[in-house]
Design an enzyme around this catalytic site. Structure first.
Site, PDB file in Angstrom:
ATOM      1  N   HIS A 239       0.801  -1.240   0.000  1.00 28.12           N
ATOM      2  CA  HIS A 239       0.000   0.000   0.000  1.00 28.12           C
ATOM      3  C   HIS A 239       0.833   1.289   0.000  1.00 28.12           C
ATOM      4  CE1 HIS A 239       0.770  -0.761   4.220  1.00 28.12           C
ATOM      5  NE2 HIS A 239      -0.283  -1.557   4.387  1.00 28.12           N
ATOM      6  N   ASP A 317      -6.260  -4.264  -0.093  1.00 24.60           N
ATOM      7  CA  ASP A 317      -6.150  -4.112   1.362  1.00 24.60           C
ATOM      8  C   ASP A 317      -7.551  -4.157   1.982  1.00 24.60           C
ATOM      9  OD1 ASP A 317      -5.154  -3.846   3.896  1.00 24.60           O
ATOM     10  OD2 ASP A 317      -4.497  -1.759   3.677  1.00 24.60           O
TER      11      ASP A 317
END
Length: 442
Positions: A239, A317
């Site tokens: 991320h 995510d």
């Protein structure tokens, strides 16, 4: 079965014949074929013909970063509901992160998760093993045992926490070389983010929330790129959220180092301005996520990096939480957003409709590259004769308001509620068997 009138990567209309879980034939739409359409499908309990109606056909999506919560937090998500959610989003494989309860730091736990995925079958579940015991950052977990287990773990991550000890990170990178593994780092220097609540900047100052500086992410990425180069191992950066991180990864790749990176859909679309002012009001914990939403300049840098290949992968995510963990005051709220069922729509909005990616680029970043990094040879392959029939049919012309009550996920913590997003997954096929048809679970 025969999948009629679809456009592979947005190309010319074709029909795709599927036999025994493989693509047996691709021919111009409506043309006669050498075999009987749908032959054997009914006996296998499958529809003989699926009408594609001009939908785009993509290889089944692969997520490198999914939180399924089982074992331990089945109130938020289970392998069953999480894989149903994945199928609804067009995914045929997900990598289940290790921060479960108990932590997936042994062969026994990763095999449990893998077998649950086998049992429910909405998509393939590839467990991610923890780097350190209990995610505590003190000693290496059973990396070799997890790699040799039935789950054949190849991705290791303490996601949710950073492996901040440089010596331990070096040892992990050295260890995984033996079985072609990769360490996926959650880049967050803990001393720089203690009690941090949102992106450090003008807005955090105005709101009186503790700032989360970009350098906390960038410093760890720089260190780990150097470590990976030093030991000749594979590093994957989870991320990525800042423009500075993009430049460090671009530099590492220019050196030929084996570094890959991912960006989430929400970091491609949303900014920290939403914490101050949004349709959901200010200080709304729906926008609280780790790493935090950043600035518009960061979003633009991330989009450009995904377009030019500096960032390899879009990873969701997907972080489900029960209502009581999100609908509370900002400081006490859990961090995270669900993302499996909206990912493809957000990528269309941020990347395709803006002209930054075509559908071939989407297939590379949401299917081929994550399958390659995660070492999943049965996924991410081009839609061609002989390939496994892992296919998603997607209508990019549809537009709909996001309604979390319709999600297959147990959790509803989406930042897109009430937003109108483009596109709709019409069907998902896992090795030729439909998991979603007409947008509904099959």
């Amino acid at each position: 079965m025969l999948i009629k009138n679809v456009r592979i990567l947005g190309g010319e209309p074709v029909d795709i014949a599927v036999v025994n879980g493989l693509i047996a034939e691709i021919r111009p739409a409506g043309s006669a074929g050498p075999r009987q359409d749908g032959e054997g499908a009914a006996e296998a309990g499958l529809p003989e013909v699926v009408e594609g109606r001009g939908a785009i056909a993509l290889p089944g999506l692969v997520d490198l970063h999914t939180h399924l919560r089982e074992p331990g937090r089945e109130d938020a998500e289970t392998v069953q509901t999480g894989t149903q959610s994945a199928a609804r989003g067009g995914y045929t494989a997900v990598h289940a992160m290790a921060n479960t309860m108990p932590v997936a730091d042994t062969a026994g736990v990763v095999e449990q998760v893998w077998r649950l995925g086998q049992e429910f079958g909405h998509c393939d579940v590839q467990p991610v093993g923890a780097v350190t015991v209990g995610l505590e950052g003190k000693q290496l977990a059973e990396l070799g045992a997890m790699a040799d287990s039935a789950a054949r773990v190849r991705v290791f991550s303490d996601d949710g926490r950073c492996v901040d000890d440089a010596v331990l990170m070096r040892r992990a990178l050295e260890y995984v070389k033996a079985f072609d593994g990769v360490v996926a780092q959650h880049a967050q220097e803990p001393k720089l983010t203690k009690d941090a609540q949102m992106n450090e900047g003008v807005i955090s100052g105005r709101l009186g929330l503790s700032g989360w500086p970009a350098v906390a992410e960038e410093a760890i990425i720089a260190r780990d790129c150097l470590l990976a180069a030093h030991v000749g191992s594979r590093l994957h950066v989870c991320h990525v959220s800042t423009a500075g991180s993009v430049e460090i990864i671009r530099w590492a790749k220019s050196k030929g180092w084996n570094v890959t990176a991912e960006v989430t859909p929400h970091h491609l679309l949303l900014t920290d301005e939403l914490v101050e002012e949004s349709p959901n009001g200010s200080y709304n914990p729906i926008y609280k996520v780790n790493p935090p939403l950043r600035t518009r300049a960061d979003v633009e840098a991330l989009r450009s990096a995904l377009a030019d290949g500096t960032i390899d992968v879009v990873a969701t995510d997907h972080a489900p939480h029960p209502v009581e963990d999100k609908e509370t005051e900002w400081a006490a709220a859990a961090m995270g957003m669900v993302g499996l069922e909206t990912a493809l729509s957000v990528v269309q909005e941020a990347m395709v409709d803006t002209g930054l990616l075509d559908w071939a680029g989407v297939a590379e970043r949401m299917s081929a590259a994550p399958a390659r990094i995660g070492r999943l040879p049965g996924h991410g392959r081009p839609l061609e004769v002989g390939a496994p029939a892992n296919i998603v049919l997607y209508d990019p012309t549809a537009r709909a308001e996001v309604d979390p009550s319709s999600f297959a996920s147990k959790s509803r913590n989406t930042p897109y509620e009430g937003m109108t997003l483009p596109g709709r997954v019409l069907a998902t096929f896992l090795r030729g068997r439909p998991t979603v048809l007409e947008g509904k679970l099959a």
